[in-house]
Design a protein around this motif. Sequence first.
Motif, short mmCIF file in Angstrom:
data_model
loop_
_atom_site.label_atom_id
_atom_site.label_comp_id
_atom_site.label_asym_id
_atom_site.label_seq_id
_atom_site.Cartn_x
_atom_site.Cartn_y
_atom_site.Cartn_z
N ASN A 40 0.83 -1.21 0.00
CA ASN A 40 0.00 0.00 0.00
C ASN A 40 0.86 1.26 0.00
O ASN A 40 1.78 1.38 0.81
N ALA A 54 -8.45 3.37 -2.61
CA ALA A 54 -9.22 3.80 -1.45
C ALA A 54 -9.03 5.29 -1.21
O ALA A 54 -7.95 5.83 -1.45
N LYS A 56 -12.90 2.15 -2.62
CA LYS A 56 -13.51 2.19 -1.29
C LYS A 56 -13.35 3.59 -0.73
O LYS A 56 -12.23 4.10 -0.59
N THR A 99 -14.23 6.18 2.45
CA THR A 99 -14.63 6.20 3.85
C THR A 99 -14.49 7.60 4.43
O THR A 99 -13.48 8.27 4.21
N GLU A 126 -18.80 5.38 2.68
CA GLU A 126 -19.22 4.82 3.97
C GLU A 126 -18.86 5.81 5.06
O GLU A 126 -17.74 6.30 5.12
N ARG A 146 -18.31 6.67 9.03
CA ARG A 146 -18.00 6.06 10.32
C ARG A 146 -17.79 7.14 11.36
O ARG A 146 -17.48 8.29 11.02
N LYS A 180 -6.08 3.89 14.87
CA LYS A 180 -6.89 2.68 15.05
C LYS A 180 -8.15 2.71 14.20
O LYS A 180 -8.74 1.67 13.91
N THR A 181 -8.60 3.91 13.79
CA THR A 181 -9.80 4.00 12.97
C THR A 181 -9.54 3.67 11.51
O THR A 181 -10.49 3.60 10.72
N VAL A 230 -8.50 0.89 10.42
CA VAL A 230 -8.71 -0.54 10.19
C VAL A 230 -9.83 -0.73 9.17
O VAL A 230 -10.88 -0.08 9.24
N ASN A 231 -9.61 -1.59 8.20
CA ASN A 231 -10.62 -1.95 7.19
C ASN A 231 -11.00 -0.83 6.25
O ASN A 231 -12.09 -0.84 5.67
N VAL A 232 -10.14 0.17 6.08
CA VAL A 232 -10.44 1.21 5.09
C VAL A 232 -9.95 0.81 3.70
O VAL A 232 -10.26 1.48 2.71
N LEU A 233 -9.18 -0.27 3.59
CA LEU A 233 -8.68 -0.73 2.30
C LEU A 233 -9.56 -1.85 1.75
O LEU A 233 -10.16 -2.59 2.50
#
Length: 209
Positions: A25, A133, A158, A160, A190, A192, A203-204, A206-209
Motif C-alpha cells: 500500500n 481507497a 472504497k 470512507t 461509507e 464512520r 486505530k480508525t 482498520v478496514n479502510v482498504l
Amino acid sequence: MQKEATYQSINTYDTLNELTSKTKNVWLVFHGIGYLSRYFIRLFESLDKEENYIIAPQAPSKYYKGEDYRRVGASWLTKENTKTETQNVLNYIDAVVAAENIPNTTRFVILGYSQGVSIASRWIASRRKNCHAIVMISGGFPQELSKDDFTFMSTDTKVTHILGEKDPYFEIEKVNAEKERVKQIIPQIEFRTHSGGHELDPKTLVNVL
C-alpha cells in the motif's frame, strides 16, 4: 492594480518507510491546518512498515503558532486568492507523485485529514485520479465539487469518511445534511464515527482498504 507573476518554487515533503517489492500500500496523506508534514506522518508509524509506504506533502504556507513565535504550522489554502492558490497546490502535488514514481503493483490510498480533505478531494477530481481507497477524516467536502467531477471513479474504489462524535467543529444537523450531499456525489461512500474529537486516530484506519 493587482498583477500576477509566474515563478518556480521548491517545497519539501516527507516519506515514511521504504518503497520496495514487498510494499502493498502506498498512502498519499494530507495534513490539517497547523501541522507540518514531518510531524503528521508520525501518526502512521503503527502501520506495518514492510507493507505500507507513506507520502506526506507539505502545505506551502507556513506561519508561527502562538505568541512565543517558536512553533511553526502550515495551511493549504485561505479565502485569499483561493482559485490561483489551489492550482499552485495541485501542481505541487503532481510533482510529488511524479517524483515518487509509484508502481502499479501497489494499492494507492489517498487520505485527507481536516483541511487536507479539501485538498485530497480537489486533486482527485481535477486529475481524475483513480485509486484503491479514499479516506476523509474530520473534514468538509468542497462545495464546488459535484457528481460530474467523479464520473470517472470506479465503483470498486472504497471511500470512507470518519468523524469524531465529540468533534467541536461539526454540528449534527450540518453533518447529516453534508452526508446526504456527499452521498449524492460519491454513492459508495461509507460514514464512520469514533468516540474522540477532531483527531486522526490510527486505530480508525482498520478496514479502510
